[in-house]
Write an enzyme that holds these catalytic residues in place. Sequence first.
Site, PDB file in Angstrom:
ATOM      1  N   LYS A 206     -29.967 -16.802  29.407  1.00  0.00           N
ATOM      2  CA  LYS A 206     -30.698 -15.924  28.260  1.00  0.00           C
ATOM      3  C   LYS A 206     -31.269 -14.797  28.705  1.00  0.00           C
ATOM      4  O   LYS A 206     -32.670 -16.261  28.747  1.00  0.00           O
ATOM      5  CB  LYS A 206     -30.304 -16.929  27.335  1.00  0.00           C
ATOM      6  CG  LYS A 206     -30.502 -16.168  25.592  1.00  0.00           C
ATOM      7  CD  LYS A 206     -30.660 -16.925  24.570  1.00  0.00           C
ATOM      8  CE  LYS A 206     -30.888 -16.308  23.084  1.00  0.00           C
ATOM      9  NZ  LYS A 206     -30.316 -17.268  22.098  1.00  0.00           N
ATOM     10  N   ARG A 216     -31.826  -9.974  14.315  1.00  0.00           N
ATOM     11  CA  ARG A 216     -33.129 -11.441  13.712  1.00  0.00           C
ATOM     12  C   ARG A 216     -33.371 -10.875  12.168  1.00  0.00           C
ATOM     13  O   ARG A 216     -33.631 -11.798  11.186  1.00  0.00           O
ATOM     14  CB  ARG A 216     -34.330 -10.894  14.444  1.00  0.00           C
ATOM     15  CG  ARG A 216     -34.135 -11.725  15.792  1.00  0.00           C
ATOM     16  CD  ARG A 216     -35.410 -11.986  16.481  1.00  0.00           C
ATOM     17  NE  ARG A 216     -35.406 -12.821  18.260  1.00  0.00           N
ATOM     18  CZ  ARG A 216     -35.662 -13.201  18.503  1.00  0.00           C
ATOM     19  NH1 ARG A 216     -37.474 -11.932  18.449  1.00  0.00           N
ATOM     20  NH2 ARG A 216     -36.113 -13.887  19.715  1.00  0.00           N
ATOM     21  N   LYS A 229     -40.334 -15.996  22.710  1.00  0.00           N
ATOM     22  CA  LYS A 229     -39.578 -17.156  22.900  1.00  0.00           C
ATOM     23  C   LYS A 229     -39.744 -17.267  24.439  1.00  0.00           C
ATOM     24  O   LYS A 229     -38.687 -17.213  25.546  1.00  0.00           O
ATOM     25  CB  LYS A 229     -38.583 -17.172  22.733  1.00  0.00           C
ATOM     26  CG  LYS A 229     -38.174 -17.012  20.855  1.00  0.00           C
ATOM     27  CD  LYS A 229     -36.898 -16.725  20.559  1.00  0.00           C
ATOM     28  CE  LYS A 229     -36.725 -16.527  19.148  1.00  0.00           C
ATOM     29  NZ  LYS A 229     -35.137 -17.032  18.334  1.00  0.00           N
ATOM     30  N   LYS A 260     -26.328 -12.534  27.970  1.00  0.00           N
ATOM     31  CA  LYS A 260     -26.839 -12.299  27.329  1.00  0.00           C
ATOM     32  C   LYS A 260     -28.539 -11.333  27.351  1.00  0.00           C
ATOM     33  O   LYS A 260     -29.539 -12.889  28.009  1.00  0.00           O
ATOM     34  CB  LYS A 260     -26.800 -13.112  26.304  1.00  0.00           C
ATOM     35  CG  LYS A 260     -27.373 -12.695  24.684  1.00  0.00           C
ATOM     36  CD  LYS A 260     -27.669 -14.004  23.971  1.00  0.00           C
ATOM     37  CE  LYS A 260     -27.784 -13.382  22.438  1.00  0.00           C
ATOM     38  NZ  LYS A 260     -27.617 -14.723  21.739  1.00  0.00           N
ATOM     39  N   SER A 286     -27.212  -7.064  19.143  1.00  0.00           N
ATOM     40  CA  SER A 286     -27.271  -6.113  18.296  1.00  0.00           C
ATOM     41  C   SER A 286     -28.039  -4.852  18.350  1.00  0.00           C
ATOM     42  O   SER A 286     -28.034  -4.131  18.085  1.00  0.00           O
ATOM     43  CB  SER A 286     -27.996  -7.442  17.531  1.00  0.00           C
ATOM     44  OG  SER A 286     -29.227  -7.631  17.725  1.00  0.00           O
ATOM     45  N   TYR A 325     -20.156  -6.474  18.563  1.00  0.00           N
ATOM     46  CA  TYR A 325     -20.149  -6.460  17.140  1.00  0.00           C
ATOM     47  C   TYR A 325     -18.825  -5.211  16.993  1.00  0.00           C
ATOM     48  O   TYR A 325     -18.674  -5.089  16.157  1.00  0.00           O
ATOM     49  CB  TYR A 325     -21.335  -6.168  16.419  1.00  0.00           C
ATOM     50  CG  TYR A 325     -22.436  -7.334  16.615  1.00  0.00           C
ATOM     51  CD1 TYR A 325     -22.045  -8.292  15.622  1.00  0.00           C
ATOM     52  CD2 TYR A 325     -23.312  -7.076  18.378  1.00  0.00           C
ATOM     53  CE1 TYR A 325     -22.804  -9.345  16.305  1.00  0.00           C
ATOM     54  CE2 TYR A 325     -24.021  -8.150  17.920  1.00  0.00           C
ATOM     55  CZ  TYR A 325     -23.951  -9.178  16.715  1.00  0.00           C
ATOM     56  OH  TYR A 325     -24.821 -10.158  16.886  1.00  0.00           O
TER      57      TYR A 325
END
Length: 337
Positions: A206, A216, A229, A260, A286, A325
């Site tokens: 990730k 988010r 992060k 990802k 996203s 999605y």
Amino acid sequence: MENKTHLVDEITGHRRMRRNRKADWTRRLVQENRLTVDDLIWPIFLIPGTGIVEPIPAMPGVNRMTVDKAVEAAKEAADLGIPALATFPNIEMELRDETGSNSLEKNNLINLASAAIKKAVPNIGVITDVALDPFTSHGHDGILRGSEIVNDETVEQVARAAVYQADAGADIIAPSEMMDGRIGAIRQALDAAGHQGVGIMSYATKFSSAFYGPYREAISTGGLLKGDKKTYYIDPANGTEAVRDAALDVEEGADMLMVKPGLPYLDICWRLKEAFGLPTFAYQVSGEYAMIKAAAANGWIDGDRVMLETLLAFKRAGCDGILTYFAMDVARHLAKK
Ligand code: PBG
């Protein structure tokens, strides 16, 4: 008179790539990769309450749903042949705290959804994330002590949360929080609780990416996140480090690997598949979805064709499936063909 084609013949000899491309039937015959409904994992967003479906502005076409609506959506997905869902909760702000304690609540939103979906639609797989970000008041994936996301304490908590998720009916636990040692700890905890049949899909690589923005917004962590992060996600510059990180997850017992984000990291998909041969998935995140939707809405690209092309690219890069999605749109499109 000199014919131009003679010149080309001299250069190509008998080699003409276009012979296999000359007709629809030859193209179908030599097609190396195919996208099918079996390749799709559909990520969905949950909200508390009943009877609500609310749109997410940065992800046109994607909604947050209450559990009852998620059950309906799961039925639809199963009818289309989609093998699995991945659930992400957007819980009440009052329930979020420094340690993400709601993740250890047996009947929290994500667990209620797993139980309801598995009861109504037993033949669809439910994949749940144990990262703490939907549950923390600071939007980080782990427990924040001072300015540090503490590793070992987080691992203990996510392992316990994984057991509750399995108790509620999750078929696969997908930890995305990137703490060291989490796969082994989750495996041990699941086995000790009698959940030998529950698998682990590691978010093995990730990356610390800017492509997560709309997500988010979807789970309302965007405004909460303090800092970034980078101390636990992988630097987008590092491919070899990503392979090493995945190797540890394989050693610790991961059943499946995930990369990802997706499209900017196809090299990583290929490297993981080559190195480990495990079922390998990409998460078309996203921001990737939003870019395609935005360009399509402006008439700048053909949205459907770009959607299908990106998903096929994951297959070519060695992926066994894709979290996307677009899952429902693709499934409907493939059913029509
Ligand atoms: C965090 C998490 C992220 C996504 C799912 N779980 C990334 C983040 O917020 O840092 C991103 C999914 C997406 O962008 O579609 N555990």
